[in-house]
Design a protein around this motif. Sequence first.
Motif, PDB file in Angstrom:
ATOM      1  N   SER A  84       0.412  -1.355   0.103  1.00  9.95           N
ATOM      2  CA  SER A  84       0.043  -0.225   0.320  1.00  9.95           C
ATOM      3  C   SER A  84       0.368   0.962   0.270  1.00  9.95           C
ATOM      4  CB  SER A  84      -0.655   0.287   1.159  1.00  9.95           C
ATOM      5  OG  SER A  84      -1.559  -1.257   0.988  1.00  9.95           O
ATOM      6  N   LEU A  85       1.804   1.423   1.094  1.00 10.05           N
ATOM      7  CA  LEU A  85       2.604   2.681   1.110  1.00 10.05           C
ATOM      8  C   LEU A  85       3.281   2.443  -0.058  1.00 10.05           C
ATOM      9  CD1 LEU A  85       3.189   2.332   4.990  1.00 10.05           C
ATOM     10  CD2 LEU A  85       2.683   4.352   4.100  1.00 10.05           C
ATOM     11  N   VAL A  86       3.898   1.604  -0.252  1.00  6.14           N
ATOM     12  CA  VAL A  86       4.524   1.830  -2.066  1.00  6.14           C
ATOM     13  C   VAL A  86       3.789   1.987  -3.165  1.00  6.14           C
ATOM     14  CG1 VAL A  86       6.097   0.293  -3.173  1.00  6.14           C
ATOM     15  CG2 VAL A  86       6.320   0.171  -0.601  1.00  6.14           C
ATOM     16  N   ASN A  87       2.942   1.926  -3.092  1.00  3.62           N
ATOM     17  CA  ASN A  87       2.000   1.840  -4.634  1.00  3.62           C
ATOM     18  C   ASN A  87       1.947   3.048  -4.369  1.00  3.62           C
ATOM     19  OD1 ASN A  87       1.596   0.075  -6.326  1.00  3.62           O
ATOM     20  ND2 ASN A  87       0.765  -0.873  -5.167  1.00  3.62           N
ATOM     21  N   CYS A  88       1.592   3.883  -3.107  1.00  7.67           N
ATOM     22  CA  CYS A  88       1.108   5.437  -3.091  1.00  7.67           C
ATOM     23  C   CYS A  88       1.972   6.313  -3.514  1.00  7.67           C
ATOM     24  CB  CYS A  88       0.667   5.391  -1.755  1.00  7.67           C
ATOM     25  SG  CYS A  88       0.293   7.023  -0.743  1.00  7.67           S
ATOM     26  N   LEU A  89       3.460   5.539  -3.101  1.00 11.18           N
ATOM     27  CA  LEU A  89       4.609   6.732  -3.043  1.00 11.18           C
ATOM     28  C   LEU A  89       4.998   6.504  -4.361  1.00 11.18           C
ATOM     29  CD1 LEU A  89       6.601   6.023  -0.046  1.00 11.18           C
ATOM     30  CD2 LEU A  89       5.608   8.335  -0.062  1.00 11.18           C
ATOM     31  N   TYR A  90       5.454   5.631  -5.301  1.00  6.61           N
ATOM     32  CA  TYR A  90       5.526   5.525  -6.204  1.00  6.61           C
ATOM     33  C   TYR A  90       4.636   6.212  -8.105  1.00  6.61           C
ATOM     34  CZ  TYR A  90       6.249   2.815 -10.743  1.00  6.61           C
ATOM     35  OH  TYR A  90       6.387   2.882 -12.043  1.00  6.61           O
ATOM     36  N   HIS A  91       3.006   6.316  -7.275  1.00  7.47           N
ATOM     37  CA  HIS A  91       2.188   6.648  -7.883  1.00  7.47           C
ATOM     38  C   HIS A  91       2.356   8.163  -8.009  1.00  7.47           C
ATOM     39  CE1 HIS A  91       1.049   2.915 -10.194  1.00  7.47           C
ATOM     40  NE2 HIS A  91       1.128   2.070  -9.445  1.00  7.47           N
ATOM     41  N   ARG A  92       1.850   8.528  -6.421  1.00 10.56           N
ATOM     42  CA  ARG A  92       1.922  10.051  -6.236  1.00 10.56           C
ATOM     43  C   ARG A  92       2.983  10.690  -5.922  1.00 10.56           C
ATOM     44  NH1 ARG A  92      -2.784   7.719  -6.480  1.00 10.56           N
ATOM     45  NH2 ARG A  92      -4.575   8.380  -5.760  1.00 10.56           N
ATOM     46  N   PHE A  93       4.039  10.102  -6.152  1.00  5.58           N
ATOM     47  CA  PHE A  93       5.800  10.886  -5.889  1.00  5.58           C
ATOM     48  C   PHE A  93       6.549  10.761  -7.009  1.00  5.58           C
ATOM     49  CE2 PHE A  93       3.408  10.940  -2.128  1.00  5.58           C
ATOM     50  CZ  PHE A  93       2.794  12.698  -2.033  1.00  5.58           C
ATOM     51  N   GLU A 228       0.939  27.507   7.392  1.00  3.41           N
ATOM     52  CA  GLU A 228       1.712  27.740   6.603  1.00  3.41           C
ATOM     53  C   GLU A 228       1.461  25.575   6.718  1.00  3.41           C
ATOM     54  OE1 GLU A 228       3.035  26.944   2.650  1.00  3.41           O
ATOM     55  OE2 GLU A 228       2.286  28.407   3.506  1.00  3.41           O
ATOM     56  N   LEU A 229       1.966  24.851   7.167  1.00  8.52           N
ATOM     57  CA  LEU A 229       1.903  23.241   8.181  1.00  8.52           C
ATOM     58  C   LEU A 229       0.892  22.967   7.307  1.00  8.52           C
ATOM     59  CD1 LEU A 229       3.819  22.774  10.358  1.00  8.52           C
ATOM     60  CD2 LEU A 229       4.769  22.454   8.032  1.00  8.52           C
ATOM     61  N   VAL A 230      -0.766  23.430   8.024  1.00  6.85           N
ATOM     62  CA  VAL A 230      -2.344  23.308   7.973  1.00  6.85           C
ATOM     63  C   VAL A 230      -2.738  23.647   6.002  1.00  6.85           C
ATOM     64  CG1 VAL A 230      -4.434  23.925   7.558  1.00  6.85           C
ATOM     65  CG2 VAL A 230      -2.269  23.618   9.709  1.00  6.85           C
ATOM     66  N   GLU A 231      -1.569  24.620   5.506  1.00 10.01           N
ATOM     67  CA  GLU A 231      -1.557  24.925   3.863  1.00 10.01           C
ATOM     68  C   GLU A 231      -1.251  23.561   3.345  1.00 10.01           C
ATOM     69  OE1 GLU A 231      -3.957  26.677   2.252  1.00 10.01           O
ATOM     70  OE2 GLU A 231      -4.911  26.855   4.620  1.00 10.01           O
ATOM     71  N   ARG A 232      -0.391  22.857   3.832  1.00  7.46           N
ATOM     72  CA  ARG A 232       0.980  22.512   2.707  1.00  7.46           C
ATOM     73  C   ARG A 232      -0.032  21.260   3.220  1.00  7.46           C
ATOM     74  NH1 ARG A 232       7.041  22.391   3.570  1.00  7.46           N
ATOM     75  NH2 ARG A 232       7.005  20.638   2.563  1.00  7.46           N
ATOM     76  N   ALA A 233      -0.736  20.865   4.238  1.00  5.96           N
ATOM     77  CA  ALA A 233      -1.678  19.767   4.607  1.00  5.96           C
ATOM     78  C   ALA A 233      -2.430  19.506   3.661  1.00  5.96           C
ATOM     79  CB  ALA A 233      -1.941  19.516   5.936  1.00  5.96           C
ATOM     80  N   LYS A 234      -3.256  20.838   3.402  1.00  2.00           N
ATOM     81  CA  LYS A 234      -4.195  21.155   2.287  1.00  2.00           C
ATOM     82  C   LYS A 234      -3.721  20.229   1.231  1.00  2.00           C
ATOM     83  CE  LYS A 234      -7.065  23.610   4.961  1.00  2.00           C
ATOM     84  NZ  LYS A 234      -7.660  25.474   5.243  1.00  2.00           N
ATOM     85  N   ARG A 235      -2.895  21.622   0.326  1.00  3.84           N
ATOM     86  CA  ARG A 235      -2.311  20.978  -0.746  1.00  3.84           C
ATOM     87  C   ARG A 235      -2.224  19.334  -1.242  1.00  3.84           C
ATOM     88  NH1 ARG A 235       0.198  26.082  -0.082  1.00  3.84           N
ATOM     89  NH2 ARG A 235       2.336  24.738   0.441  1.00  3.84           N
ATOM     90  N   LEU A 236      -1.638  18.375  -0.452  1.00  4.95           N
ATOM     91  CA  LEU A 236      -1.196  17.422  -0.240  1.00  4.95           C
ATOM     92  C   LEU A 236      -2.266  16.241  -0.693  1.00  4.95           C
ATOM     93  CD1 LEU A 236       1.215  15.146  -0.460  1.00  4.95           C
ATOM     94  CD2 LEU A 236       1.350  15.736   2.307  1.00  4.95           C
ATOM     95  N   GLU A 237      -4.075  16.788   1.062  1.00  6.38           N
ATOM     96  CA  GLU A 237      -4.386  15.884   0.628  1.00  6.38           C
ATOM     97  C   GLU A 237      -5.013  16.122  -1.081  1.00  6.38           C
ATOM     98  OE1 GLU A 237      -7.656  15.835   3.993  1.00  6.38           O
ATOM     99  OE2 GLU A 237      -8.963  17.521   2.423  1.00  6.38           O
ATOM    100  N   ARG A 238      -5.027  16.817  -1.660  1.00 10.84           N
ATOM    101  CA  ARG A 238      -5.921  17.063  -2.774  1.00 10.84           C
ATOM    102  C   ARG A 238      -4.932  16.328  -4.002  1.00 10.84           C
ATOM    103  NH1 ARG A 238      -6.575  22.636  -1.362  1.00 10.84           N
ATOM    104  NH2 ARG A 238      -4.922  22.913  -2.110  1.00 10.84           N
ATOM    105  N   HIS A 239      -3.802  16.453  -4.163  1.00 10.42           N
ATOM    106  CA  HIS A 239      -2.960  15.798  -4.107  1.00 10.42           C
ATOM    107  C   HIS A 239      -2.766  14.441  -4.360  1.00 10.42           C
ATOM    108  CE1 HIS A 239       1.155  14.578  -6.732  1.00 10.42           C
ATOM    109  NE2 HIS A 239       1.313  14.222  -5.995  1.00 10.42           N
ATOM    110  N   LEU A 240      -3.122  13.783  -3.306  1.00 10.22           N
ATOM    111  CA  LEU A 240      -2.945  12.414  -2.679  1.00 10.22           C
ATOM    112  C   LEU A 240      -4.911  12.105  -3.484  1.00 10.22           C
ATOM    113  CD1 LEU A 240      -1.515  12.538   0.805  1.00 10.22           C
ATOM    114  CD2 LEU A 240      -0.514  11.458  -1.567  1.00 10.22           C
ATOM    115  N   GLY A 241      -5.785  12.991  -3.158  1.00 10.40           N
ATOM    116  CA  GLY A 241      -6.781  12.115  -3.705  1.00 10.40           C
ATOM    117  C   GLY A 241      -7.335  11.534  -2.110  1.00 10.40           C
TER     118      GLY A 241
END
Length: 269
Positions: A84-93, A228-241
């Motif tokens: 699970s973690l490997v696939n997430c990192l591979y496909h999203r990053f 700023e960390l909360v904003e980064r978390a929001k951007r990361l959430e949108r990217h991850l889906g």
Amino acid sequence: MCNTYVEMLGVGNKIFEARDSLGPVKVFDNDYERYLTFGSIYEQSCQKKSDPGFLMHEHTRAMILPLVFQDPGRAVVLGLGGGSLVNCLYHRFPDITLEAVERRQIVIDIARQYFLVPSDPRLTIRCEDAGVFMEEVGKGSVDLLFCDLFNANGLDEVQRHPGFLSDCHSMLSENGWVAFNYFNGHAETLDAIKSLEEQFEAVFTCYLFTGNLIVLAGKQSPDTDRAELVERAKRLERHLGFPLVNYFLRLTAVTQENRAQLHMPGPVF
């Protein structure tokens, strides 16, 4: 006789079962998801078949939180499971170089065949004991480390051993982070957190409704303010889906003052 939650809940059909010296490994499947178990009550992995990079389990979503604090170049996952973690990192990053360590060849084979773990130069999978790997890896060579070492009986106790935690610190780069998946309410887990606090500059906990306790440890404290960390978390959430911000907001900074109340969740900063 049903002996896993997956079987008891009837969420899919068993499509594969094999056994090695450490016990059985089973794969279940339905129209939307695929599950991996080690023949016990614990569900090891769940994959969304239409999107292998989508994290289904709450604990894996919380473990990905160090990406709010850093942009790693090299990540290592100890304990492959269904990948699970490997696939997430591979496909999203796509810029992250990945390495996974799994002691059971049968689990590696199943992850590749049934859970779409890719064969790619960006990803190295070692069939090796995590402790042996820790002795071989270069000091300061890993930016992000995930420790998710579980077996059919639950948590692998090596994950709480002081020597193992010290090795985690040694292998991390100057700005490195490590994420641990623990069980809440165990005295040994509190001892591990204390040991981490003695070695790492920043230690955070995230309590989950599943009974998991995610512990994040960084060699340096975040140098960005909370907004700023909360904003980064929001951007990361949108990217991850998938949801992430709520886990970030539940992070609790571990200090000497609140260590005795570690079972009480609270704000991070």
